[in-house]
Design a protein around this motif. Sequence first.
Motif, PDB file in Angstrom:
ATOM      1  N   ILE A  26       8.685   7.335 -11.140  1.00  0.00           N
ATOM      2  CA  ILE A  26       9.155   8.404 -10.577  1.00  0.00           C
ATOM      3  C   ILE A  26      10.592   8.480 -11.461  1.00  0.00           C
ATOM      4  O   ILE A  26      10.996   9.731 -11.520  1.00  0.00           O
ATOM      5  N   GLY A  27      11.287   7.571 -11.796  1.00  0.00           N
ATOM      6  CA  GLY A  27      12.433   7.635 -12.521  1.00  0.00           C
ATOM      7  C   GLY A  27      12.337   8.154 -13.766  1.00  0.00           C
ATOM      8  O   GLY A  27      13.307   8.899 -14.154  1.00  0.00           O
ATOM      9  N   GLU A  28      11.277   8.007 -14.363  1.00  0.00           N
ATOM     10  CA  GLU A  28      10.969   8.580 -15.831  1.00  0.00           C
ATOM     11  C   GLU A  28      10.776  10.125 -15.493  1.00  0.00           C
ATOM     12  O   GLU A  28      11.111  10.946 -16.669  1.00  0.00           O
ATOM     13  N   ASN A  29       9.996  10.278 -14.453  1.00  0.00           N
ATOM     14  CA  ASN A  29       9.316  11.765 -14.489  1.00  0.00           C
ATOM     15  C   ASN A  29       9.581  12.365 -12.894  1.00  0.00           C
ATOM     16  O   ASN A  29       8.313  12.315 -12.419  1.00  0.00           O
ATOM     17  N   PRO A  30      10.458  12.575 -12.377  1.00  0.00           N
ATOM     18  CA  PRO A  30      10.948  12.690 -10.988  1.00  0.00           C
ATOM     19  C   PRO A  30      10.264  13.995 -10.550  1.00  0.00           C
ATOM     20  O   PRO A  30       9.882  14.266  -9.370  1.00  0.00           O
ATOM     21  N   GLU A  31      10.045  14.931 -11.483  1.00  0.00           N
ATOM     22  CA  GLU A  31       9.208  16.301 -11.213  1.00  0.00           C
ATOM     23  C   GLU A  31       7.791  16.142 -11.090  1.00  0.00           C
ATOM     24  O   GLU A  31       7.101  16.980 -10.914  1.00  0.00           O
ATOM     25  N   GLY A  32       7.233  15.022 -11.536  1.00  0.00           N
ATOM     26  CA  GLY A  32       5.773  14.845 -11.587  1.00  0.00           C
ATOM     27  C   GLY A  32       5.126  14.552 -10.015  1.00  0.00           C
ATOM     28  O   GLY A  32       5.945  14.678  -9.301  1.00  0.00           O
ATOM     29  N   GLN A  33       3.828  14.433 -10.068  1.00  0.00           N
ATOM     30  CA  GLN A  33       3.188  14.273  -8.613  1.00  0.00           C
ATOM     31  C   GLN A  33       3.063  12.489  -8.508  1.00  0.00           C
ATOM     32  O   GLN A  33       2.657  12.082  -9.796  1.00  0.00           O
ATOM     33  N   HIS A  34       3.510  11.978  -7.654  1.00  0.00           N
ATOM     34  CA  HIS A  34       3.654  10.684  -7.377  1.00  0.00           C
ATOM     35  C   HIS A  34       3.049  10.617  -5.844  1.00  0.00           C
ATOM     36  O   HIS A  34       3.185  11.086  -4.958  1.00  0.00           O
ATOM     37  N   ASN A  76      17.616   9.632 -10.508  1.00  0.00           N
ATOM     38  CA  ASN A  76      16.378  10.427 -10.446  1.00  0.00           C
ATOM     39  C   ASN A  76      15.418  10.142  -9.200  1.00  0.00           C
ATOM     40  O   ASN A  76      14.868  10.980  -8.353  1.00  0.00           O
ATOM     41  N   ILE A  77      15.466   8.750  -9.166  1.00  0.00           N
ATOM     42  CA  ILE A  77      14.663   8.294  -7.688  1.00  0.00           C
ATOM     43  C   ILE A  77      15.345   8.798  -6.688  1.00  0.00           C
ATOM     44  O   ILE A  77      14.760   9.150  -5.603  1.00  0.00           O
ATOM     45  N   LEU A  78      16.682   8.588  -6.380  1.00  0.00           N
ATOM     46  CA  LEU A  78      17.384   9.038  -5.339  1.00  0.00           C
ATOM     47  C   LEU A  78      17.218  10.479  -5.078  1.00  0.00           C
ATOM     48  O   LEU A  78      17.083  10.743  -3.728  1.00  0.00           O
ATOM     49  N   ASP A  79      17.348  11.353  -6.216  1.00  0.00           N
ATOM     50  CA  ASP A  79      17.104  12.628  -5.920  1.00  0.00           C
ATOM     51  C   ASP A  79      15.650  13.027  -5.324  1.00  0.00           C
ATOM     52  O   ASP A  79      15.339  13.913  -4.456  1.00  0.00           O
ATOM     53  N   TRP A  80      14.842  12.337  -5.843  1.00  0.00           N
ATOM     54  CA  TRP A  80      13.388  12.553  -5.568  1.00  0.00           C
ATOM     55  C   TRP A  80      13.099  11.851  -4.011  1.00  0.00           C
ATOM     56  O   TRP A  80      12.244  12.741  -3.262  1.00  0.00           O
ATOM     57  N   ASP A 100       0.760  -1.266   0.000  1.00  0.00           N
ATOM     58  CA  ASP A 100       0.078   0.031  -0.133  1.00  0.00           C
ATOM     59  C   ASP A 100       0.849   1.306   0.002  1.00  0.00           C
ATOM     60  O   ASP A 100       0.550   2.183  -0.641  1.00  0.00           O
ATOM     61  N   CYS A 101       1.980   1.271   0.615  1.00  0.00           N
ATOM     62  CA  CYS A 101       2.756   2.535   1.009  1.00  0.00           C
ATOM     63  C   CYS A 101       3.879   2.615  -0.193  1.00  0.00           C
ATOM     64  O   CYS A 101       4.478   3.644  -0.188  1.00  0.00           O
ATOM     65  N   ASP A 102       3.936   1.627  -0.935  1.00  0.00           N
ATOM     66  CA  ASP A 102       4.834   1.574  -1.957  1.00  0.00           C
ATOM     67  C   ASP A 102       4.614   2.628  -3.017  1.00  0.00           C
ATOM     68  O   ASP A 102       3.435   2.593  -3.353  1.00  0.00           O
ATOM     69  N   PHE A 103       5.449   2.958  -3.996  1.00  0.00           N
ATOM     70  CA  PHE A 103       5.339   3.872  -5.154  1.00  0.00           C
ATOM     71  C   PHE A 103       5.665   3.116  -6.343  1.00  0.00           C
ATOM     72  O   PHE A 103       6.189   2.131  -6.221  1.00  0.00           O
ATOM     73  N   ARG A 104       5.280   3.619  -7.436  1.00  0.00           N
ATOM     74  CA  ARG A 104       5.435   3.174  -8.937  1.00  0.00           C
ATOM     75  C   ARG A 104       6.886   3.814  -9.179  1.00  0.00           C
ATOM     76  O   ARG A 104       7.041   4.962  -9.931  1.00  0.00           O
ATOM     77  N   TRP A 105       7.877   3.079  -8.934  1.00  0.00           N
ATOM     78  CA  TRP A 105       9.325   3.452  -8.849  1.00  0.00           C
ATOM     79  C   TRP A 105       9.792   3.905 -10.251  1.00  0.00           C
ATOM     80  O   TRP A 105      10.402   5.044 -10.576  1.00  0.00           O
TER      81      TRP A 105
END
Length: 250
Positions: free
Chosen positions: A95-103, A158-162, A87-92
Amino acid sequence: MTTKVIAFGDSIMKGIVIDTAKSIADTVKYMVSMDSFSEQCRRRLNIEVTNLGKFGSTVKHGMASVDRYMDFVAKADYTLLEYGGNDCDFRWDEIGENPEGQHSPKISLTDFIAQYDAMLAKIQQAGSRPVLLSLPPLASDKYFNSFTRKLSEQNRQNILDWLGGSVDAINNWHEMYNLEIFKLAAVRRVPIIDITSAFLNKRDFKEYLCDDGIHPNERGHHLIADVVCDYFMKNIDKINAVTGLRTQTA
């Protein structure tokens, strides 16, 4: 009469572990352990366990499963529940493709609480006694390496920066959902078995997790079985009294 338990949850409940014999390089294979904690509890407590845990499940899937197997729930003395890790997991990859988006997590915290609460109410109304399991901790470094193993170096960065530059941020989401499980148990007056502390009490809890950092390994399942069996043997009367009262007043 044999005590009947029906169990719902994700891959941890199901008993999924890494199949080290078939996992090579960047390809990780999973299998259902023949010595999962639910199987160990079945043997040790001499009870009947119907394990309906499923890989990747969230509370949304859990509610659907409870509805589907309501006849079984109604006949079960206890319903064991374990949700939150997915449940708490993200679609990583997104995020990697679009770190500036809303996730957002797969299930928002608000929806997680509401759906889990509704699931508990439905189980109680059916006449079964729900028992919650808290979440084992995750090894954020291993988990990060696992879900980014096939991503490009740029997407990995990108994910690490996010995450703010530290994989430890993954633990923050995980523990936030875990805390809500304890709160929900208190509000609903439902017993909760503290799996989290059993791992954290170990000198290095990572030794009890698979290399993906999130699934308990065979040692981890043995540890969970110890805690669950000990809890049931010591608290069975309290579980019956508390959950029975709640069933009448829910």
